[in-house]
Every structure is written in C-alpha cells, then in structure tokens.
Design a protein around this motif. Structure first.
Motif, short mmCIF file in Angstrom:
data_model
loop_
_atom_site.label_atom_id
_atom_site.label_comp_id
_atom_site.label_asym_id
_atom_site.label_seq_id
_atom_site.Cartn_x
_atom_site.Cartn_y
_atom_site.Cartn_z
N ARG A 1 0.83 -1.20 0.00
CA ARG A 1 0.00 0.00 0.00
C ARG A 1 0.86 1.26 0.00
NH1 ARG A 1 -2.84 -1.66 3.83
NH2 ARG A 1 -4.31 -2.75 2.48
N GLU A 2 1.95 1.23 0.75
CA GLU A 2 2.86 2.37 0.80
C GLU A 2 3.49 2.62 -0.57
OE1 GLU A 2 7.05 3.59 3.00
OE2 GLU A 2 5.56 2.45 4.13
N LEU A 3 3.91 1.56 -1.23
CA LEU A 3 4.49 1.71 -2.55
C LEU A 3 3.46 2.23 -3.55
CD1 LEU A 3 6.49 1.37 -4.85
CD2 LEU A 3 6.02 -1.10 -4.83
N VAL A 4 2.27 1.65 -3.56
CA VAL A 4 1.24 2.05 -4.52
C VAL A 4 0.86 3.52 -4.32
CG1 VAL A 4 -1.14 1.68 -5.24
CG2 VAL A 4 0.36 -0.28 -4.83
N ALA A 5 0.85 3.96 -3.07
CA ALA A 5 0.49 5.35 -2.78
C ALA A 5 1.47 6.35 -3.41
CB ALA A 5 0.42 5.58 -1.28
N SER A 6 2.67 5.90 -3.70
CA SER A 6 3.68 6.78 -4.29
C SER A 6 3.60 6.85 -5.81
CB SER A 6 5.09 6.31 -3.88
OG SER A 6 5.42 5.08 -4.54
N LEU A 7 2.74 6.04 -6.41
CA LEU A 7 2.64 5.99 -7.87
C LEU A 7 1.62 6.99 -8.40
CD1 LEU A 7 2.67 2.10 -8.35
CD2 LEU A 7 4.62 3.67 -8.23
#
Length: 267
Positions: A79-85
């Motif tokens: 979720r943290e990674l996806v939020a940065s996209l």
C-alpha cells in the motif's frame, strides 16, 4: 514506527502509457528475484516496473524483528508503494506474494492482478504434507539454505523443489544468495488460511498462472485461487515454482504480457 522500504524502480525504456507494474516476491526471498528476467522484459515493452522488498526482507528494514511481521504488514508495504505511484498499478504477486496482494485488495484498489504459483486458499498445511512425502529432507535442507550453508544435497533438494528439471547450475547459482529467513508469524497465517472468513473481492481482471512441475503448489490446485477471482488460469508446461527465474520464464512473461495487452487494449 514506520519501516524503511527498499524498492527496485525500473522505468520503461519507452513510456507507452501502460499501467505501472508492482511486483511482490514470495516467502524466503526478496525483490531481486524479479530483476534477473522479468523487470528487463517488461521495461522493454513499455512498463514502469516496481519491485518491493517486504519488511524484513532484502534491503528493507526490520530484519531484526522479522518474526513479528504478518500478511497485513506486508500488504501495508504494498500500500505504501502504490500510494507513491501516479496511476493505479497491476499487481503481480508470487507464491506468498500472491496472498499479500490479495490481502492488499481487501482494502485498496488496483487495475488488475496476476497471481503466480499462489499459495492455495487452503493454506500451506496440505501442501506441506504432500511435499514432506515427496521430499522428506526439504525442511532440513531449506534451513541450511537460509543460513547460506549449501551442501551438494542442499543444492539438489532446493533445485528439485523450486525449479524445473531444466534449470542449469548457473541459473540456480543466481537464486542461491536470494534465499533468506521468513517470518514465523506470516508462515503461521499461511498455514491457517482456510480458517479465515471469506471477504469480498474487487471485480478487476485477474490471471492465475502456475507451473506444470511446481513441487510446492500443484498446478491442479490453481483453480482454487482462480474461482474466487473469476480469473483466467494458465499452466506453463515444464515450469517449476520460481516462475520468474525458471528456464521457462519467457513463456510466463509472454503470457502475462499478452494477457495485459488483451485486457487493456495495449500496443
């Protein structure tokens, strides 16, 4: 306390406006397993690619408290990674990583999902019994492998469990240093998946893909995962469990590429 996550960021060679791809590794390894073949393959075809080291794995923080991390923690990493996209991604999870992306999708969205050699909804218990019958030395040899203490027997057993018979010594040698400890809490959760109440799944395109010769999760069990997602199912001939590193990886990658192209009308 927020954990520091390491992500392999591999931009497309030529950005074609495709959805980004987020790769989630399985248990006992890290994001490097994607970087050997899959990330270059999809970069070349116009995809921005991201592969995360889950907490306590690879170069991410938390190795000192690895055994406290569970599947929800790993889903939070995604979720943290996806939020940065900048756009909703396609999630591609392998083995335990396929369960992690499913857990992520219970609360969050993605454009599509690919589940490679997934842990079945029945969990690790049944698969573990079958593996113990076929490979009674696996637990002992896997324990040596995570410590980097490879013997000839360790190499033989790990090759037979994780790869197809076609894997070369050189190909397996690339995999060897990627093996690491896994969280006991996450493994406990994977053992008891069948006891977890069913949840509502998002209606997004889904692909379940496995290897014909997967010694961990038999190809004839892929339907258990696919049914819940109304997913297309594909079995790759002669492929083993480590689909992204097995000698048959080009067939796996091409199938995913073709499926994405068909699903989203991509060039």
């Amino acid at each position: 306390m927020r954990r520091k996550l390491f992500t392999l960021d591999r931009p497309a060679h030529k950005d074609r406006g495709h959805p980004p791809l987020v790769f989630v590794h399985g248990g006992y390894t890290h994001s490097g397993c994607w970087d050997v073949n899959f990330l270059p393959f999809f970069q070349e075809r116009g995809y921005n690619c991201y592969a995360v080291d889950l907490s306590g794995h690879g170069k991410s923080s938390g190795i000192e408290k690895l055994n406290s991390f569970g599947l929800d923690d790993y889903a939070a990493d995604v979720r943290e990674l996806v939020a940065s996209l900048d756009a909703a991604p396609v999630l591609i999870g392998h083995s335990m990583g396929a369960i992690v992306v499913q857990r992520y999708l219970e609360k969050s969205h993605a454009k599509a999902v690919v589940m490679m050699a997934p842990v079945p909804p029945t969990g690790l218990a049944a698969a573990g019994v079958q593996l113990a019958i076929r490979q009674p030395d696996f637990i002992a040899e896997a324990s040596r492998a995570v410590r980097g203490e490879y013997t000839e027997k360790t190499i033989r057993v790990m090759r037979e469990v994780y790869f197809s018979p076609d894997v070369s010594a050189e190909q397996f040698a690339v995999f060897q240093p990627m093996v690491q400890e896994e969280s006991t809490w996450a493994l406990t959760e994977l053992m008891s998946l069948a006891m977890r109440m069913p949840v509502k799944r998002p209606r997004i395109p889904a692909l379940v893909i496995g290897g014909q010769l997967d010694a961990l999760f038999a190809a004839n069990r892929l339907y258990m995962t696919a049914t819940g997602w109304n997913a297309e199912t594909c079995v790759i001939p002669r492929a083993g469990h480590m689909l992204m590193m097995d000698p048959q990886w080009p067939s796996v990658a091409q199938k995913i590429h073709d499926w994405l192209s068909l699903s989203f009308g991509l060039d």
